[in-house]
Design an enzyme around this catalytic site. Structure first.
Site, short mmCIF file in Angstrom:
data_model
loop_
_atom_site.label_atom_id
_atom_site.label_comp_id
_atom_site.label_asym_id
_atom_site.label_seq_id
_atom_site.Cartn_x
_atom_site.Cartn_y
_atom_site.Cartn_z
N ARG A 55 7.00 15.77 -25.41
CA ARG A 55 6.07 14.76 -25.94
C ARG A 55 5.05 14.32 -24.89
O ARG A 55 4.11 13.58 -25.19
CB ARG A 55 6.84 13.52 -26.43
CG ARG A 55 7.78 13.80 -27.59
CD ARG A 55 8.60 12.57 -27.94
NE ARG A 55 7.90 11.66 -28.80
CZ ARG A 55 8.12 11.54 -30.11
NH1 ARG A 55 9.02 12.26 -30.72
NH2 ARG A 55 7.42 10.67 -30.83
N THR B 287 14.72 3.79 -34.96
CA THR B 287 13.87 2.93 -35.79
C THR B 287 12.39 3.21 -35.55
O THR B 287 11.98 3.69 -34.49
CB THR B 287 14.11 1.43 -35.52
OG1 THR B 287 13.65 1.12 -34.19
CG2 THR B 287 15.57 1.06 -35.67
N TYR C 177 1.12 14.45 -25.17
CA TYR C 177 0.49 13.40 -25.98
C TYR C 177 0.58 12.05 -25.27
O TYR C 177 -0.44 11.36 -25.08
CB TYR C 177 1.19 13.33 -27.33
CG TYR C 177 0.62 12.35 -28.32
CD1 TYR C 177 -0.63 12.57 -28.92
CD2 TYR C 177 1.33 11.20 -28.69
CE1 TYR C 177 -1.14 11.67 -29.85
CE2 TYR C 177 0.82 10.30 -29.62
CZ TYR C 177 -0.41 10.55 -30.19
OH TYR C 177 -0.91 9.65 -31.12
N ASP C 178 1.79 11.70 -24.82
CA ASP C 178 2.00 10.38 -24.21
C ASP C 178 1.16 10.22 -22.95
O ASP C 178 0.46 9.22 -22.77
CB ASP C 178 3.48 10.18 -23.84
CG ASP C 178 4.42 10.33 -25.03
OD1 ASP C 178 3.96 10.75 -26.10
OD2 ASP C 178 5.61 10.04 -24.88
N VAL D 35 7.28 11.58 -40.35
CA VAL D 35 8.44 11.25 -41.16
C VAL D 35 8.05 10.79 -42.58
O VAL D 35 8.69 11.20 -43.56
CB VAL D 35 9.35 10.22 -40.43
CG1 VAL D 35 8.72 8.85 -40.32
CG2 VAL D 35 10.69 10.16 -41.09
N VAL D 36 7.00 9.97 -42.72
CA VAL D 36 6.68 9.46 -44.05
C VAL D 36 6.16 10.60 -44.94
O VAL D 36 6.64 10.78 -46.08
CB VAL D 36 5.64 8.31 -43.97
CG1 VAL D 36 5.18 7.91 -45.37
CG2 VAL D 36 6.23 7.11 -43.24
N ASN E 38 6.60 13.80 -44.55
CA ASN E 38 7.65 14.79 -44.75
C ASN E 38 8.63 14.35 -45.83
O ASN E 38 8.96 15.12 -46.74
CB ASN E 38 8.40 15.01 -43.43
CG ASN E 38 8.67 16.47 -43.17
OD1 ASN E 38 7.93 17.33 -43.64
ND2 ASN E 38 9.74 16.76 -42.47
P1 NAD Z 1 -5.05 13.25 -37.77
O1 NAD Z 1 -4.42 14.46 -37.19
O2 NAD Z 1 -5.11 13.15 -39.25
O3 NAD Z 1 -6.52 13.04 -37.22
C1 NAD Z 1 -6.95 13.55 -35.99
C2 NAD Z 1 -8.30 14.20 -36.20
O4 NAD Z 1 -8.81 14.65 -34.93
C3 NAD Z 1 -8.22 15.44 -37.11
O5 NAD Z 1 -9.25 15.41 -38.06
C4 NAD Z 1 -8.39 16.60 -36.13
O6 NAD Z 1 -8.92 17.75 -36.74
C5 NAD Z 1 -9.30 15.98 -35.09
N1 NAD Z 1 -9.23 16.63 -33.78
C6 NAD Z 1 -8.13 16.99 -33.08
N2 NAD Z 1 -8.47 17.56 -31.92
C7 NAD Z 1 -9.84 17.57 -31.88
C8 NAD Z 1 -10.79 18.04 -30.94
N3 NAD Z 1 -10.41 18.62 -29.79
N4 NAD Z 1 -12.11 17.90 -31.23
C9 NAD Z 1 -12.51 17.32 -32.38
N5 NAD Z 1 -11.64 16.87 -33.32
C10 NAD Z 1 -10.32 16.99 -33.06
O7 NAD Z 1 -4.26 12.00 -37.16
P2 NAD Z 1 -4.44 10.43 -37.40
O8 NAD Z 1 -3.12 9.89 -37.76
O9 NAD Z 1 -5.60 10.14 -38.27
O10 NAD Z 1 -4.73 9.94 -35.91
C11 NAD Z 1 -6.04 9.57 -35.49
C12 NAD Z 1 -5.96 8.96 -34.10
O11 NAD Z 1 -5.09 7.82 -34.10
C13 NAD Z 1 -5.39 9.93 -33.05
O12 NAD Z 1 -6.11 9.77 -31.85
C14 NAD Z 1 -3.96 9.46 -32.87
O13 NAD Z 1 -3.48 9.75 -31.57
C15 NAD Z 1 -4.08 7.96 -33.12
N6 NAD Z 1 -2.81 7.40 -33.59
C16 NAD Z 1 -2.39 7.56 -34.89
C17 NAD Z 1 -1.17 7.05 -35.26
C18 NAD Z 1 -0.64 7.16 -36.68
O14 NAD Z 1 0.47 6.71 -36.94
N7 NAD Z 1 -1.38 7.68 -37.63
C19 NAD Z 1 -0.37 6.37 -34.33
C20 NAD Z 1 -0.82 6.26 -33.02
C21 NAD Z 1 -2.05 6.75 -32.66
N1 UDP Z 2 12.02 12.26 -38.44
C1 UDP Z 2 13.08 12.60 -39.26
N2 UDP Z 2 12.90 13.56 -40.21
C2 UDP Z 2 11.71 14.19 -40.39
C3 UDP Z 2 10.61 13.84 -39.55
C4 UDP Z 2 10.81 12.87 -38.58
O1 UDP Z 2 14.18 12.05 -39.15
O2 UDP Z 2 11.63 15.06 -41.29
C5 UDP Z 2 12.21 11.20 -37.44
C6 UDP Z 2 11.81 11.58 -36.01
O3 UDP Z 2 12.88 12.20 -35.34
C7 UDP Z 2 11.46 10.21 -35.43
C8 UDP Z 2 10.92 9.43 -36.64
O4 UDP Z 2 11.37 10.13 -37.80
O5 UDP Z 2 12.63 9.58 -34.98
C9 UDP Z 2 9.40 9.34 -36.67
O6 UDP Z 2 8.89 10.64 -36.52
P1 UDP Z 2 7.33 10.96 -36.63
O7 UDP Z 2 7.19 12.42 -36.35
O8 UDP Z 2 6.79 10.43 -37.90
O9 UDP Z 2 6.62 10.11 -35.47
P2 UDP Z 2 6.99 9.59 -34.01
O10 UDP Z 2 7.06 8.14 -34.17
O11 UDP Z 2 8.31 10.17 -33.56
O12 UDP Z 2 5.86 10.06 -33.19
#
Ligand code: NAD
Ligand code: UDP
Length: 327
Positions: free
Chosen positions: A146, A214, A149-150, A191-192, A194
């Site tokens: 991870r 959680t 990303y992190d 997770v949601v 899926n």
């Molecule tokens: P998403 O995958 O639906 O959207 C990401 C978008 O970025 C996609 O359209 C993808 O094609 C585009 N993208 C990826 N790499 C690219 C690149 N190199 N150049 C141009 N475009 C690129 O995901 P999302 O859930 O809409 O997430 C959007 C942002 O919010 C992300 O930065 C993500 O890290 C952040 N975020 C989302 C969540 C969440 O729960 N949805 C949580 C934490 C952070």
């Molecule tokens: N998870 C799960 N079943 C699935 C997909 C995800 O149990 O089919 C769990 C995963 O291990 C994590 C949590 O659901 O503990 C949230 O996963 P997600 O990939 O949505 O996002 P995360 O918060 O881990 O980035």
């Protein structure tokens, strides 16, 4: 920058789950909107309904490469967000967070634009403090699956702060906690999405580990409202600020709720827990309440129902095949 006037706004990752809703809201408000995306984890259908609008355009571009545009605001959302997506090409994920942020910060500096970073609760890693306030520095593995990303997002936050301190760039940093809703990619493995797709297709619901870990799930509309309040505040609140729903659920509870709301006959089955999967996650939203007068309004049951209703309307064959993930 005057937020009440018509602005030229760039949304990177604008075709994604969250980005497309930000574009929609900006277009409706009359702003001149550029959606920039390389469509790595999204498809044009997310913004197809906006294409005919005179104040909306799409640029296919990768944020790791320089681009020169004239804008007043940048919502920097581009980055794969689902674990399966960001682990598919981890080096590209780091480049997207780091080089993408440098390119967009350079543009903000040149144009004098305000720029918001979509950061994440993942910067807290597997947190040792619960719930997580912004003052917590996190517990992150630097060398795990991870980490791309992190650590990428942690460097992005560092870059934003350094451009702010050294170059006076007008920044905002939002730490987004797990957000769900219509337009999630049905095969992103989150997770949601899926669980809902599995339930609708009558497949087993796959719980990783014991399902006792959680997460705190925020509905998309609440999240987007929080992002706009942060972006448009003129009280110099730059963040980092948590935006998420503090209601915490185990993954097993989520599975049971999805089965109940879909009326699915799916069994709930265990699968191995992926490495470094955070055990608990819950936002402390004291700062968002205080500085943005923001808190979520949509409970999980209501948001899930809206999301399930949307999933029932889509044709899964129109989505690209599943990106490999850890299932
Ligand atoms: P998403 O995958 O639906 O959207 C990401 C978008 O970025 C996609 O359209 C993808 O094609 C585009 N993208 C990826 N790499 C690219 C690149 N190199 N150049 C141009 N475009 C690129 O995901 P999302 O859930 O809409 O997430 C959007 C942002 O919010 C992300 O930065 C993500 O890290 C952040 N975020 C989302 C969540 C969440 O729960 N949805 C949580 C934490 C952070
Ligand atoms: N998870 C799960 N079943 C699935 C997909 C995800 O149990 O089919 C769990 C995963 O291990 C994590 C949590 O659901 O503990 C949230 O996963 P997600 O990939 O949505 O996002 P995360 O918060 O881990 O980035």
């Amino acid at each position: 920058m005057n937020v009440s006037k018509i602005n030229r706004v760039l949304v990177t990752g604008g075709a994604g789950f969250l980005g497309s809703h930000i574009c929609e809201r900006l277009v409706e408000a009359g702003h001149d909107v550029i959606c920039l995306d390389n469509f790595f984890t999204s498809q044009k259908t997310n913004v197809a309904h906006l294409l005919g609008r005179p104040n909306f355009e799409v640029i296919r571009h990768d944020v790791t490469l320089p681009i020169f545009l004239e804008v007043d605001q940048i919502f920097h959302m581009a980055c794969p967000a689902a674990p399966g997506h960001y682990q598919f090409n981890p080096i590209k994920t780091v480049k997207t967070s780091v080089m993408g942020s440098i390119n967009m910060l350079g543009m903000a500096k040149r144009c004098g634009a305000r720029i918001l970073l979509a950061s994440t609760s993942e910067i807290y890693g597997d947190p040792l403090i619960h719930p997580q306030p912004e003052s917590y520095w996190g517990n992150v593995n630097t060398i795990g699956v991870r980490s791309c990303y992190d650590e990428g997002k942690r460097v992005a936050e560092t870059l934003f702060m350094d451009y702010h301190r050294k170059n006076k760039v007008d920044i905002r940093i939002v730490r987004i906690f797990n957000t769900y809703g219509p337009r999630m990619h049905p095969y992103d493995g989150r997770v949601v999405s899926n669980f809902i797709r599995q339930a609708i297709q009558g497949e087993p619901i796959t719980i990783f580990g014991e399902g006792e870990q959680t997460r705190s799930f925020c509905y998309r509309d609440d999240l987007v409202e929080g992002i706009f309040r942060l972006m448009n505040n003129e009280q110099n609140v730059i963040g980092p600020i948590n935006i998420g729903n503090p209601s915490e659920f185990t993954i097993r509870e989520l599975a049971e709720l999805v089965v109940q709301l879909t009326g699915a006959k799916s069994s709930i089955e265990k699968r191995p827990l992926p490495p470094d999967d955070p055990t608990r996650r819950q936002p402390d939203i004291t700062l968002a309440k205080k500085h943005l007068s923001w808190e979520p309004t949509i409970p999980l049951r209501e948001g899930l129902q809206k999301t399930i209703d949307w999933f029932r309307t889509i044709d899964l064959d129109h989505y690209r095949p599943p990106t490999p993930n850890y299932v």
